[in-house]
Motif scaffolding. Sequence first.
Motif, PDB file in Angstrom:
ATOM      1  N   VAL A 163       0.803  -1.311  -0.043  1.00  0.00           N
ATOM      2  CA  VAL A 163      -0.061  -0.087  -0.112  1.00  0.00           C
ATOM      3  C   VAL A 163       0.978   1.237   0.045  1.00  0.00           C
ATOM      4  CG1 VAL A 163      -1.820   1.206   1.236  1.00  0.00           C
ATOM      5  CG2 VAL A 163      -1.578  -1.133   1.275  1.00  0.00           C
ATOM      6  N   PHE A 164       0.453   2.327  -0.745  1.00  0.00           N
ATOM      7  CA  PHE A 164       0.946   3.485  -0.905  1.00  0.00           C
ATOM      8  C   PHE A 164      -0.011   4.557  -0.731  1.00  0.00           C
ATOM      9  CE2 PHE A 164       3.768   0.580  -2.824  1.00  0.00           C
ATOM     10  CZ  PHE A 164       5.091   0.886  -2.340  1.00  0.00           C
ATOM     11  N   ILE A 165       0.154   5.557  -0.148  1.00  0.00           N
ATOM     12  CA  ILE A 165      -0.761   6.720   0.174  1.00  0.00           C
ATOM     13  C   ILE A 165      -0.345   7.588  -0.904  1.00  0.00           C
ATOM     14  CG2 ILE A 165      -1.790   8.388   1.670  1.00  0.00           C
ATOM     15  CD1 ILE A 165      -1.491   6.312   3.977  1.00  0.00           C
ATOM     16  N   ALA A 166      -1.280   8.025  -1.592  1.00  0.00           N
ATOM     17  CA  ALA A 166      -1.386   9.377  -2.580  1.00  0.00           C
ATOM     18  C   ALA A 166      -2.252  10.422  -1.688  1.00  0.00           C
ATOM     19  CB  ALA A 166      -1.964   8.939  -4.014  1.00  0.00           C
ATOM     20  N   ALA A 167      -1.293  11.423  -1.163  1.00  0.00           N
ATOM     21  CA  ALA A 167      -2.163  12.549  -0.498  1.00  0.00           C
ATOM     22  C   ALA A 167      -2.385  13.525  -1.704  1.00  0.00           C
ATOM     23  CB  ALA A 167      -1.234  13.203   0.453  1.00  0.00           C
ATOM     24  N   ASN A 168      -3.599  13.259  -2.281  1.00  0.00           N
ATOM     25  CA  ASN A 168      -3.927  14.305  -3.439  1.00  0.00           C
ATOM     26  C   ASN A 168      -4.486  15.515  -2.941  1.00  0.00           C
ATOM     27  OD1 ASN A 168      -4.564  14.534  -6.123  1.00  0.00           O
ATOM     28  ND2 ASN A 168      -6.676  13.941  -5.883  1.00  0.00           N
ATOM     29  N   LYS A 169      -4.487  16.527  -4.092  1.00  0.00           N
ATOM     30  CA  LYS A 169      -4.814  17.744  -4.094  1.00  0.00           C
ATOM     31  C   LYS A 169      -3.819  18.643  -3.249  1.00  0.00           C
ATOM     32  CE  LYS A 169      -9.832  16.290  -3.709  1.00  0.00           C
ATOM     33  NZ  LYS A 169     -11.041  16.565  -3.173  1.00  0.00           N
ATOM     34  N   SER A 170      -2.612  18.106  -3.456  1.00  0.00           N
ATOM     35  CA  SER A 170      -1.354  18.847  -3.136  1.00  0.00           C
ATOM     36  C   SER A 170      -1.028  19.863  -4.441  1.00  0.00           C
ATOM     37  CB  SER A 170      -0.299  17.848  -2.717  1.00  0.00           C
ATOM     38  OG  SER A 170       0.857  18.850  -2.291  1.00  0.00           O
ATOM     39  N   ASP A 171      -1.577  20.861  -4.447  1.00  0.00           N
ATOM     40  CA  ASP A 171      -1.545  21.443  -5.705  1.00  0.00           C
ATOM     41  C   ASP A 171      -0.311  22.428  -5.954  1.00  0.00           C
ATOM     42  OD1 ASP A 171      -4.017  20.408  -6.580  1.00  0.00           O
ATOM     43  OD2 ASP A 171      -5.224  22.102  -5.962  1.00  0.00           O
ATOM     44  N   ASN A 172       0.016  22.692  -5.000  1.00  0.00           N
ATOM     45  CA  ASN A 172       1.568  23.549  -4.834  1.00  0.00           C
ATOM     46  C   ASN A 172       2.437  23.042  -3.793  1.00  0.00           C
ATOM     47  OD1 ASN A 172       1.017  24.837  -2.371  1.00  0.00           O
ATOM     48  ND2 ASN A 172      -0.916  25.855  -3.644  1.00  0.00           N
ATOM     49  N   PRO A 173       3.588  23.507  -3.722  1.00  0.00           N
ATOM     50  CA  PRO A 173       4.551  22.895  -2.703  1.00  0.00           C
ATOM     51  C   PRO A 173       4.285  23.239  -1.419  1.00  0.00           C
ATOM     52  CG  PRO A 173       5.714  23.990  -4.848  1.00  0.00           C
ATOM     53  CD  PRO A 173       4.213  24.161  -5.036  1.00  0.00           C
ATOM     54  N   SER A 174       3.645  24.374  -1.364  1.00  0.00           N
ATOM     55  CA  SER A 174       3.247  24.774   0.091  1.00  0.00           C
ATOM     56  C   SER A 174       2.271  23.822   0.706  1.00  0.00           C
ATOM     57  CB  SER A 174       2.806  26.125   0.342  1.00  0.00           C
ATOM     58  OG  SER A 174       1.481  26.370  -0.367  1.00  0.00           O
ATOM     59  N   MET A 175       1.700  23.006   0.052  1.00  0.00           N
ATOM     60  CA  MET A 175       0.581  22.090   0.646  1.00  0.00           C
ATOM     61  C   MET A 175       1.111  20.678   0.959  1.00  0.00           C
ATOM     62  SD  MET A 175      -2.537  22.774  -1.665  1.00  0.00           S
ATOM     63  CE  MET A 175      -3.695  22.090  -0.630  1.00  0.00           C
ATOM     64  N   GLU A 176       2.624  20.553   0.390  1.00  0.00           N
ATOM     65  CA  GLU A 176       3.152  19.165   0.530  1.00  0.00           C
ATOM     66  C   GLU A 176       3.339  18.787   2.118  1.00  0.00           C
ATOM     67  OE1 GLU A 176       6.356  18.863  -1.958  1.00  0.00           O
ATOM     68  OE2 GLU A 176       5.149  19.236  -3.870  1.00  0.00           O
ATOM     69  N   ALA A 177       3.449  19.851   2.919  1.00  0.00           N
ATOM     70  CA  ALA A 177       3.887  19.564   4.310  1.00  0.00           C
ATOM     71  C   ALA A 177       2.831  18.734   5.037  1.00  0.00           C
ATOM     72  CB  ALA A 177       4.183  20.772   5.103  1.00  0.00           C
ATOM     73  N   GLY A 178       1.523  19.003   4.515  1.00  0.00           N
ATOM     74  CA  GLY A 178       0.299  18.351   5.175  1.00  0.00           C
ATOM     75  C   GLY A 178       0.349  16.816   4.901  1.00  0.00           C
ATOM     76  N   ALA A 179       1.321  16.268   4.102  1.00  0.00           N
ATOM     77  CA  ALA A 179       1.273  14.757   3.666  1.00  0.00           C
ATOM     78  C   ALA A 179       1.745  14.077   4.979  1.00  0.00           C
ATOM     79  CB  ALA A 179       2.075  14.812   2.498  1.00  0.00           C
ATOM     80  N   ALA A 180       2.643  14.704   5.696  1.00  0.00           N
ATOM     81  CA  ALA A 180       3.037  13.946   6.847  1.00  0.00           C
ATOM     82  C   ALA A 180       1.926  13.638   8.080  1.00  0.00           C
ATOM     83  CB  ALA A 180       4.189  15.002   7.526  1.00  0.00           C
ATOM     84  N   ASP A 181       0.850  14.492   7.679  1.00  0.00           N
ATOM     85  CA  ASP A 181      -0.030  13.716   8.826  1.00  0.00           C
ATOM     86  C   ASP A 181      -0.733  12.654   8.697  1.00  0.00           C
ATOM     87  OD1 ASP A 181       0.021  16.626   9.832  1.00  0.00           O
ATOM     88  OD2 ASP A 181      -1.706  17.361   8.823  1.00  0.00           O
ATOM     89  N   PHE A 182      -0.467  12.222   7.254  1.00  0.00           N
ATOM     90  CA  PHE A 182      -1.108  10.675   6.836  1.00  0.00           C
ATOM     91  C   PHE A 182       0.007   9.536   7.161  1.00  0.00           C
ATOM     92  CE2 PHE A 182      -3.498  13.874   4.406  1.00  0.00           C
ATOM     93  CZ  PHE A 182      -4.570  13.611   4.753  1.00  0.00           C
ATOM     94  N   GLU A 183       1.289   9.989   7.824  1.00  0.00           N
ATOM     95  CA  GLU A 183       2.048   8.770   8.272  1.00  0.00           C
ATOM     96  C   GLU A 183       1.578   7.989   9.402  1.00  0.00           C
ATOM     97  OE1 GLU A 183       5.777  10.956   8.653  1.00  0.00           O
ATOM     98  OE2 GLU A 183       6.201  11.268   6.573  1.00  0.00           O
ATOM     99  N   CYS A 184       0.689   8.563  10.113  1.00  0.00           N
ATOM    100  CA  CYS A 184      -0.176   7.952  11.172  1.00  0.00           C
ATOM    101  C   CYS A 184      -0.884   6.709  10.622  1.00  0.00           C
ATOM    102  CB  CYS A 184      -0.969   8.688  12.026  1.00  0.00           C
ATOM    103  SG  CYS A 184      -2.541   9.288  11.006  1.00  0.00           S
ATOM    104  N   LEU A 185      -1.167   6.637   9.431  1.00  0.00           N
ATOM    105  CA  LEU A 185      -1.995   5.445   8.868  1.00  0.00           C
ATOM    106  C   LEU A 185      -0.972   4.287   8.509  1.00  0.00           C
ATOM    107  CD1 LEU A 185      -4.208   7.463   6.265  1.00  0.00           C
ATOM    108  CD2 LEU A 185      -4.742   6.505   8.826  1.00  0.00           C
ATOM    109  N   GLY A 186       0.369   4.356   8.514  1.00  0.00           N
ATOM    110  CA  GLY A 186       1.288   3.426   8.488  1.00  0.00           C
ATOM    111  C   GLY A 186       1.608   2.816   7.324  1.00  0.00           C
ATOM    112  N   TYR A 187       1.706   3.679   6.216  1.00  0.00           N
ATOM    113  CA  TYR A 187       2.003   3.447   4.821  1.00  0.00           C
ATOM    114  C   TYR A 187       2.957   4.622   4.341  1.00  0.00           C
ATOM    115  CZ  TYR A 187      -1.551  -0.266   5.048  1.00  0.00           C
ATOM    116  OH  TYR A 187      -2.435  -1.203   5.436  1.00  0.00           O
ATOM    117  N   PRO A 188       3.739   4.391   3.428  1.00  0.00           N
ATOM    118  CA  PRO A 188       4.518   5.513   2.717  1.00  0.00           C
ATOM    119  C   PRO A 188       3.400   6.550   2.049  1.00  0.00           C
ATOM    120  CG  PRO A 188       5.590   3.325   1.981  1.00  0.00           C
ATOM    121  CD  PRO A 188       4.161   3.069   2.739  1.00  0.00           C
TER     122      PRO A 188
END
Length: 187
Positions: free
Chosen positions: A123-148
């Motif tokens: 399983v890999f998580i695609a943190a979608n709607k990261s429309d610009n580089p400033s939004m990418e930091a929010g992807a780390a929040d999803f690491e709690c789900l246990g997948y890259p």
Amino acid sequence: MEQENKRRVIAIVGRPNVGKSTIFNRLTGKRMAIVHSESGVTRDRIIAEGHWGSERFELIDTGGICSIDNRATTNEIENGIRQQAEAALDECATAIMVVDIEAGVMPLDREVAGILRKRGCRVFIAANKSDNPSMEAGAADFECLGYPVFPVSALHNRGFEPLMEAVIATLPAFTREIYSGAPLKVA
């Protein structure tokens, strides 16, 4: 089914309205799946050949999983959508779990992650709607789900290279018989 016996199949799963169908269309290079802001537009599995560079694979789009704790609802459509998503997970070697980076981690995201843990696919998580580089930091929040986690934007075609390199590396080796003579699937 054991991982080594699976075909080059990638299932796209997640809760409703996170961009699963948009990612499916991006990876197939065609507008096959209907994309709409209304929940429940995708109900059955949609299967097509996907490609990334010279790599080919089967790609399955699924409807949004919207029940908690595997509880059946009185809504037959929601139950059918979940059954179709679970059938896709039975077929796949790897799953791309799509989440909405703007919304953050939701209870249904945790539910989908729990379903995936029981399935035995990568399983890999695609943190979608990261429309610009400033939004990418929010992807780390999803690491709690246990997948890259990989921040992507299906709308703007951002971030797919690292995600797909990781996904492709987990697929079984390509053999011609995967695609030649495969039975026609009709719904």
